[in-house]
Structures are given as structure tokens and as C-alpha cells.
Design an enzyme around this catalytic site. Structure first.
Site, PDB file in Angstrom:
ATOM      1  CG  HIS A   1      -0.244  -0.048   2.531  1.00  0.00           C
ATOM      2  ND1 HIS A   1       0.218  -1.222   3.079  1.00  0.00           N
ATOM      3  CD2 HIS A   1       0.097   0.922   3.404  1.00  0.00           C
ATOM      4  CE1 HIS A   1       0.796  -0.972   4.230  1.00  0.00           C
ATOM      5  NE2 HIS A   1       0.743   0.324   4.455  1.00  0.00           N
TER       6      HIS A   1
ATOM      7  CG  HIS B   1       0.714   5.468   4.286  1.00  0.00           C
ATOM      8  ND1 HIS B   1      -0.044   5.358   5.429  1.00  0.00           N
ATOM      9  CD2 HIS B   1       1.493   4.355   4.248  1.00  0.00           C
ATOM     10  CE1 HIS B   1       0.266   4.245   6.069  1.00  0.00           C
ATOM     11  NE2 HIS B   1       1.208   3.607   5.368  1.00  0.00           N
TER      12      HIS B   1
HETATM   13  P1  AMP Z   1       2.008   0.686   7.389  1.00  0.00           P
HETATM   14  O1  AMP Z   1       2.573   1.052   8.733  1.00  0.00           O
HETATM   15  O2  AMP Z   1       2.647   1.412   6.240  1.00  0.00           O
HETATM   16  O3  AMP Z   1       1.959  -0.814   7.196  1.00  0.00           O
HETATM   17  O4  AMP Z   1       0.522   1.260   7.408  1.00  0.00           O
HETATM   18  C1  AMP Z   1      -0.591   0.516   7.757  1.00  0.00           C
HETATM   19  C2  AMP Z   1      -1.702   1.508   7.929  1.00  0.00           C
HETATM   20  O5  AMP Z   1      -2.919   0.807   7.877  1.00  0.00           O
HETATM   21  C3  AMP Z   1      -1.668   2.265   9.255  1.00  0.00           C
HETATM   22  O6  AMP Z   1      -1.605   3.656   9.005  1.00  0.00           O
HETATM   23  C4  AMP Z   1      -2.993   1.866   9.917  1.00  0.00           C
HETATM   24  O7  AMP Z   1      -3.611   2.941  10.603  1.00  0.00           O
HETATM   25  C5  AMP Z   1      -3.831   1.428   8.732  1.00  0.00           C
HETATM   26  N1  AMP Z   1      -4.870   0.470   9.027  1.00  0.00           N
HETATM   27  C6  AMP Z   1      -4.759  -0.667   9.746  1.00  0.00           C
HETATM   28  N2  AMP Z   1      -5.937  -1.327   9.759  1.00  0.00           N
HETATM   29  C7  AMP Z   1      -6.816  -0.579   9.023  1.00  0.00           C
HETATM   30  C8  AMP Z   1      -8.183  -0.720   8.670  1.00  0.00           C
HETATM   31  N3  AMP Z   1      -8.917  -1.764   9.091  1.00  0.00           N
HETATM   32  N4  AMP Z   1      -8.749   0.243   7.901  1.00  0.00           N
HETATM   33  C9  AMP Z   1      -8.021   1.290   7.491  1.00  0.00           C
HETATM   34  N5  AMP Z   1      -6.720   1.480   7.781  1.00  0.00           N
HETATM   35  C10 AMP Z   1      -6.119   0.561   8.544  1.00  0.00           C
END
Ligand code: AMP
Ligand code: ZN
Length: 136
Positions: free
Chosen positions: A98, A100
Site C-alpha cells: 500500500h 499512504h
Molecule cells: P504501514 O505502517 O505502512 O503498514 O501502514 C498501515 C496503515 O494501515 C496504518 O496507518 C494503519 O492505521 C492502517 N490500518 C490498519 N488497519 C486498518 C483498517 N482496518 N482500515 C483502514 N486502515 C487501517
């Protein structure tokens, strides 16, 4: 389903969806670091940059450009960061590829590691050469 983003893509977990196409899904981050923090994910499961299909990653970037411009139009941030993490050492917490989209405002509290130091081209060229040896 043990991958939360696969569950969201499948409609088995809730999300505030912003955009969807055949290859990607964009939805609001559940713990936003700023207002308008959006995640863009592949519909297929890939762990991260190391295994993602380059075409799927390109589709994520196409969606990121598209959605980022809408975020800008909707919220009028002063700037925007893209952030993409791979493995725990780099803050990856959800192991599904993903990107951001993080809107930024002047004076907001977000900080990246601030201490940087100028490095000589001789050193930079040495590192560039080591990386080039692994391009294929
Ligand atoms: P990363 O640290 O780059 O792996 O980012 C993962 C992101 O996913 C974090 O910013 C979390 O807040 C977000 N996240 C985790 N679970 C969910 C969810 N169910 N819906 C939306 N965002 C999520
Ligand atoms: Zn997944």
C-alpha cells in the site's frame, strides 16, 4: 481471512472507500496521521515492494495520482507526502502492499527523521554502482 486489507477488498471488513478500479482500492486510514490520510492498495495480495507485480504497483501509483488530486481539491492542504513502508524496520505494520497519501499543513506536527548530512559524490557514486550491479 488473516489480511485486513484483503478483507476490505473482499468487502468482508468495513472501510470508507474513496475510489475503486479493477486493480486497486483507495480508502481512509483508520488511524489518520492527518485529515484526509488515504491508503491505496492493490486488490491482489502482495506483501510489499519486494514481491509486488510491477504492473500492480504501477496501477497503485496511477490511482494515487488520481486520488491525491481529489484530496487536494477537497481539503486544500499546503502540501502532501506519499509514504510507502517495507518490513518492520521501515514501519510496515500491514503486510499488504500500500501507499499512504498524507496531506500536510504548514505547522503540523508531523516529522520525518530530520538529521541529514551532505555526502560526497565519490561516496554516492560508489553506492550507485553497487545498486546498478543488481538491476536486471
Ligand atoms: P504501514 O505502517 O505502512 O503498514 O501502514 C498501515 C496503515 O494501515 C496504518 O496507518 C494503519 O492505521 C492502517 N490500518 C490498519 N488497519 C486498518 C483498517 N482496518 N482500515 C483502514 N486502515 C487501517
Ligand atoms: Zn492482503
Amino acid at each position: 481471512m488473516d489480511c485486513i486489507f484483503c478483507a476490505i477488498v473482499a468487502g468482508a471488513a468495513p472501510a470508507a472507500v474513496v475510489y475503486e478500479d479493477d486493480d486497486t482500492l483507495a480508502f481512509m486510514d483508520i488511524n489518520p496521521v492527518s485529515q484526509g490520510h488515504v491508503l491505496v492498495v492493490t486488490k491482489e495480495h502482495y506483501r510489499n515492494l519486494y514481491d509486488v507485480d510491477p504492473d500492480a504497483a504501477a496501477a497503485v501509483m496511477r490511482t494515487t495520482v488520481h486520488v491525491a488530486r481529489a484530496v487536494r481539491a477537497a481539503l486544500q492542504p499546503d502540501g502532501m507526502n506519499l509514504f510507502q513502508s517495507n518490513e518492520r524496520a521501515a514501519f510496515q505494520s500491514v503486510f499488504h502492499f500500500h501507499v499512504h497519501i498524507i496531506p500536510r499543513w504548514i505547522g503540523d506536527e508531523l516529522r520525518l527523521p530530520p538529521r541529514v548530512q551532505r555526502v560526497e559524490f565519490s561516496v554516492l557514486r560508489g553506492i550507485a554502482a553497487r545498486i546498478r550491479e543488481h538491476l536486471y
